[in-house]
Design a protein around this motif. Structure first.
Motif, short mmCIF file in Angstrom:
data_model
loop_
_atom_site.label_atom_id
_atom_site.label_comp_id
_atom_site.label_asym_id
_atom_site.label_seq_id
_atom_site.Cartn_x
_atom_site.Cartn_y
_atom_site.Cartn_z
N GLU A 62 27.16 -55.24 30.18
CA GLU A 62 28.71 -55.79 30.07
C GLU A 62 27.66 -56.50 28.13
OE1 GLU A 62 30.86 -56.51 30.57
OE2 GLU A 62 31.52 -55.84 32.71
N PRO A 63 28.57 -56.08 27.30
CA PRO A 63 30.03 -56.78 27.68
C PRO A 63 29.91 -55.02 27.48
CG PRO A 63 29.25 -56.81 24.82
CD PRO A 63 27.64 -57.58 26.03
N GLY A 64 29.66 -54.39 27.12
CA GLY A 64 30.34 -52.52 26.75
C GLY A 64 29.86 -52.57 24.94
N LEU A 65 30.93 -51.22 25.33
CA LEU A 65 30.50 -50.36 23.57
C LEU A 65 30.90 -51.16 22.42
CD1 LEU A 65 30.02 -46.82 25.20
CD2 LEU A 65 28.54 -48.28 25.00
N TYR A 66 30.69 -51.00 21.40
CA TYR A 66 31.01 -50.90 19.86
C TYR A 66 31.62 -49.51 19.64
CZ TYR A 66 26.63 -51.63 17.26
OH TYR A 66 26.19 -51.10 17.05
#
Length: 355
Positions: free
Chosen positions: A220-224
């Motif tokens: 988390e929170p993930g990819l950009y």
């Protein structure tokens, strides 16, 4: 007295692709469809007199688990919507973490301190949800209603009903997709009998052999994501184990985690555009990052890229390995009937779109 089953929507694209949904529309995932089937079995023998849902697609689709088999109309209400997250809406959580880490920390752990441009306050959400539920209870005195809403909105409502101050909201659970809470309303008093039960997702009587367990969502929170310069486009092809050239001018998005490129997805906007298809000539995750929930976030970027163009199907080349085929199959792709490609439907069912 009015009995109310308060239910969170099934897994939607934002949940899976790690995108902030807020009050934006998003479709139900394949796993979410299985959750809806399990929910329908749970309520098959429970009498329901009325069904309400927010006017967003994901709640209306989930509500079909009850209103369709029971032959009831669906009452759409805007005041049952999710909290509006303002300028965050439809951004990836990875992008939000990069741009606004302090407010993301507040959103996750200190919601009473959270605010971003264009967003609702948590207090405003509590006010409108309480008013909506009281109105529904008054309109269904002596009856049983099913009410479909959203994760943060339901959490805020339950906290208000249980007398939990916003400062302590972080100590309360967030119900999983299709979790059910039971309320009883008499006059102005609304009692929470129990909350956040999702037993139908693990009980074989309701799952009937379908797998609805929680997936890994990666760190988390993930990819950009950032566009990849043309001269850099060869490295995602190398990840994918192919030396084939991408179509001329094909845009490529790279997904990053803490500055490290994790994967990439390319788009061929002109190919089969007249047939409503959105082509993905390449989707690749670097070997150290595979099987961690990042590949599906690349699929999410393809959905976000093509749906505004009016495309209702994603297409990609036939997978070359069984592992790749298993990955695409898990996330809704299947062999196309008219050629060497796999495809996934990404359109909306008009029945569940708000009017």
């Amino acid at each position: 007295m009015t009995t109310i089953y308060l239910i969170r929507h099934a897994e939607a694209e934002g949940n899976l692709y790690r995108i902030a949904q807020g009050q934006a529309n998003s479709s139900i995932t394949d796993r979410g469809e299985r959750q809806i089937q399990a929910l329908a079995r749970r309520f098959a023998d429970i009498p329901i007199d009325a069904v309400y849902a927010s006017d967003l697609y994901r709640t209306c689709a989930t509500a079909s688990a009850i209103y369709k088999p029971k032959g009831l109309p669906l009452h759409r209400r805007r005041d049952l919507r999710e909290i509006c997250v303002g300028v965050w809406e439809e951004k990836t959580w990875g992008e939000i973490a990069r741009q606004d880490p302090a407010q993301l920390e507040n959103f996750n752990h200190r919601l009473h301190l959270w605010h971003v441009e264009g967003a609702e306050t948590p207090q405003a959400v509590q006010t409108r949800l309480l008013a909506a539920v009281r109105d529904i209870a008054a309109a269904n005195d002596g009856k049983t209603a099913a009410v479909f809403s959203h994760g943060c909105a339901i959490r805020l409502l339950l906290a208000a009903l249980q007398g939990i101050p916003l400062e302590e909201l972080g100590k309360t659970p967030t119900g999983s997709n299709t979790a059910v809470s039971l309320l009883r309303a008499e006059g102005a008093r609304i009692q929470v009998v129990w909350r956040d039960d999702a037993g139908h997702l693990t009980d074989p009587a309701f799952t009937q052999g379908c797998t609805v367990k929680q997936r890994a969502n990666g760190l988390e929170p993930g990819l950009y994501f950032r566009p990849l310069a043309r001269e850099q486009a060869e490295f995602p092809a190398a990840w994918a184990g192919t030396s084939g050239a991408l179509p001329a001018g094909a845009p490529v998005l790279a997904g990053y985690l803490d500055g490290t490129p994790v994967g990439a997805v390319a788009f061929d906007d002109g190919r089969e555009a007249e047939r409503g298809c959105g082509w993905i000539p390449l989707l690749a995750v670097a070997e150290p990052w595979r099987r961690r929930g990042y590949g599906v976030q690349l699929i999410g970027q393809a959905v976000m890229h093509y749906r505004p163009m009016g495309r209702d199907r994603l297409r990609l080349p036939t997978p070359e390995t069984e592992a790749a085929a298993g990955f695409y199959r898990e996330f809704g792709f299947s062999p196309a009937a008219d050629g060497p490609a796999w495809e996934k439907f990404i359109g909306y069912d008009p029945e569940f779109l708000g009017t």
